[in-house]
Design a protein around this motif. Structure first.
Motif, PDB file in Angstrom:
ATOM      1  N   GLY A  94       0.820  -1.209   0.000  1.00  0.00           N
ATOM      2  CA  GLY A  94       0.000   0.000   0.000  1.00  0.00           C
ATOM      3  C   GLY A  94       0.849   1.251   0.000  1.00  0.00           C
ATOM      4  N   PHE A  95       1.929   1.249   0.771  1.00  0.00           N
ATOM      5  CA  PHE A  95       2.831   2.407   0.814  1.00  0.00           C
ATOM      6  C   PHE A  95       3.436   2.660  -0.565  1.00  0.00           C
ATOM      7  N   ILE A  96       3.868   1.595  -1.230  1.00  0.00           N
ATOM      8  CA  ILE A  96       4.486   1.743  -2.554  1.00  0.00           C
ATOM      9  C   ILE A  96       3.466   2.267  -3.560  1.00  0.00           C
ATOM     10  N   VAL A 123       9.729   3.994  -4.809  1.00  0.00           N
ATOM     11  CA  VAL A 123      10.068   3.719  -3.412  1.00  0.00           C
ATOM     12  C   VAL A 123      11.349   2.903  -3.363  1.00  0.00           C
ATOM     13  N   ILE A 124      12.178   3.174  -2.356  1.00  0.00           N
ATOM     14  CA  ILE A 124      13.404   2.404  -2.161  1.00  0.00           C
ATOM     15  C   ILE A 124      13.336   1.644  -0.846  1.00  0.00           C
ATOM     16  N   TYR A 125      14.067   0.525  -0.806  1.00  0.00           N
ATOM     17  CA  TYR A 125      14.239  -0.251   0.415  1.00  0.00           C
ATOM     18  C   TYR A 125      15.603   0.072   0.989  1.00  0.00           C
ATOM     19  N   LYS A 126      15.655   0.261   2.323  1.00  0.00           N
ATOM     20  CA  LYS A 126      16.922   0.492   3.021  1.00  0.00           C
ATOM     21  C   LYS A 126      17.007  -0.460   4.205  1.00  0.00           C
ATOM     22  N   VAL A 138      23.876  -5.586   2.325  1.00  0.00           N
ATOM     23  CA  VAL A 138      22.607  -5.413   1.626  1.00  0.00           C
ATOM     24  C   VAL A 138      22.533  -3.981   1.108  1.00  0.00           C
ATOM     25  N   GLU A 139      22.342  -3.819  -0.193  1.00  0.00           N
ATOM     26  CA  GLU A 139      22.364  -2.489  -0.795  1.00  0.00           C
ATOM     27  C   GLU A 139      20.973  -1.855  -0.804  1.00  0.00           C
ATOM     28  N   ILE A 140      20.966  -0.538  -0.830  1.00  0.00           N
ATOM     29  CA  ILE A 140      19.733   0.210  -1.072  1.00  0.00           C
ATOM     30  C   ILE A 140      19.252  -0.105  -2.482  1.00  0.00           C
ATOM     31  N   ALA A 141      17.947  -0.331  -2.641  1.00  0.00           N
ATOM     32  CA  ALA A 141      17.437  -0.695  -3.962  1.00  0.00           C
ATOM     33  C   ALA A 141      16.012  -0.180  -4.136  1.00  0.00           C
ATOM     34  N   GLU A 142      15.659   0.142  -5.387  1.00  0.00           N
ATOM     35  CA  GLU A 142      14.284   0.521  -5.684  1.00  0.00           C
ATOM     36  C   GLU A 142      13.423  -0.731  -5.708  1.00  0.00           C
ATOM     37  N   VAL A 143      12.189  -0.630  -5.196  1.00  0.00           N
ATOM     38  CA  VAL A 143      11.286  -1.774  -5.143  1.00  0.00           C
ATOM     39  C   VAL A 143       9.925  -1.376  -5.703  1.00  0.00           C
ATOM     40  N   THR A 144       9.204  -2.376  -6.208  1.00  0.00           N
ATOM     41  CA  THR A 144       7.830  -2.192  -6.670  1.00  0.00           C
ATOM     42  C   THR A 144       6.910  -3.043  -5.801  1.00  0.00           C
ATOM     43  N   ALA A 145       5.618  -2.814  -5.950  1.00  0.00           N
ATOM     44  CA  ALA A 145       4.648  -3.594  -5.181  1.00  0.00           C
ATOM     45  C   ALA A 145       4.769  -5.077  -5.508  1.00  0.00           C
ATOM     46  N   ASP A 146       5.129  -5.393  -6.747  1.00  0.00           N
ATOM     47  CA  ASP A 146       5.259  -6.797  -7.148  1.00  0.00           C
ATOM     48  C   ASP A 146       6.450  -7.481  -6.482  1.00  0.00           C
ATOM     49  N   ASP A 147       7.408  -6.693  -5.999  1.00  0.00           N
ATOM     50  CA  ASP A 147       8.574  -7.283  -5.326  1.00  0.00           C
ATOM     51  C   ASP A 147       8.250  -7.753  -3.903  1.00  0.00           C
TER      52      ASP A 147
END
Length: 314
Positions: A155-157, A163-166, A182-191
């Motif tokens: 929902g947030f994404i 949106v990125i994951y940290k 673990v690197e910072i990465a962009e994420v989607t709702a499907d991830d």
């Protein structure tokens, strides 16, 4: 009369940043006692008595000694952890806790200036606490969620788009016998899948940045450097970075010191994302961050400022 009070430098054996600060202090005839708390008790010993006047006693390394009642300042960098490999697991666990709360408690109770106090470093290293303090201090902070709920993450994404994951903390992994994080990465709702429910995760709206800003605050001094690259996280490839010293906006300057005061810190390495409109977006503050490579890249006098702080110049 020469002031013989020493600066204690608590760090690992291999710490080039501490090396340059110690050289600067030596050039000023400031006594330094350097040690790694991980050397205790093999080559580091402590004798501390609690009195009405405070802690008195001594700390001895293989080559130096410090009067605990007359320490000028303590520079807490990156010591290794306590280790008792000669003991079995249960005894080693007991010895480690006694060392942490004994030697660690003594080092945290001296009447001196801390850069920074180890307990305050611990408080400031919690990312949710840092982000909440940043909002209080007046920084612009990207929308952020900490969650273990996959539906909340999706929902947030969906609400915030890019949106990125940290990671909330970054322990070292070994991948094919090579140290990795673990690197910072962009994420989607499907991830997002059920694995999110396994622990806490931090997701944050991505700032459409034109550059990054690293601000190093050392006591009253602020050193801001613009970092240009095409990287989501500039720390992944230093060879692609370009550095430019920039002035610190007055309101940012006020917020920097308000943030540090909140945690009782004298030093902080702040990261900001700069957007196309010139807005500085707070990302994080590392209370033990690296800084010396920026002095070599830009000529900014950071080492001198830190030595002033440890020397306890006005």
């Amino acid at each position: 009369m020469t002031d013989s009070r020493p600066v204690l430098v608590v760090t690992s054996l291999h710490d080039p940043t501490a090396d340059v600060v110690i050289r600067e202090l030596h050039d000023r005839d400031i006594p330094v006692v350097r040690f790694d708390s991980g050397d205790f008790p093999a080559s580091l010993s402590v004798e501390a008595e609690i009195t009405q006047e405070g802690i008195r006693g001594r700390l001895d390394t293989a080559s130096r000694s410090a009067d605990l009642a007359h320490v000028r300042s303590l520079y807490y960098r990156r010591p290794t952890g306590f280790a008792f490999p000669h003991l079995d697991e249960q005894d080693a666990r007991f010895a480690t806790t006694q060392a942490r709360y004994g030697l660690g408690g003594v080092l945290a109770s001296l009447k001196c200036r801390y850069v920074n106090h180890p307990h305050f470093i611990g408080d400031a290293e919690f990312k949710p606490s840092g982000l909440a303090a940043a909002v209080e201090a007046g920084f612009q902070v990207p929308p952020t969620i900490i969650t273990s709920n996959p539906d909340a993450a999706r929902g947030f994404i969906k609400r915030h788009g890019s949106v990125i994951y940290k990671p909330l903390w970054n322990p070292v992994y070994r991948v094919d016998d090579v140290s990795s994080v673990v690197e910072i990465a962009e994420v989607t709702a499907d991830d997002i899948d059920s694995r999110v429910a396994g622990t806490a995760h931090l997701f944050q709206q991505r700032v459409e940045k034109t550059a990054d800003i690293r601000v190093t605050v050392i006591g009253p001094h602020t050193f801001s450097v613009r970092i240009d690259s095409d990287l989501l996280d500039w720390r992944t490839d230093y060879s692609r970075l370009r550095y430019t010293p920039v002035p610190t906006p007055a309101q940012i300057e006020l917020s920097l010191h308000e943030y540090l005061n909140h945690f009782g810190l004298h030093f902080g390495a702040f990261d900001f994302a700069l957007d196309a409109g010139g807005q500085w977006w707070f990302l994080e503050c590392n209370p033990s961050g690296q800084w010396y490579w920026l002095e070599t890249e830009t000529g900014l006098p950071m080492c001198g400022a830190l030595a002033d702080l440890l020397e306890r110049k006005p």
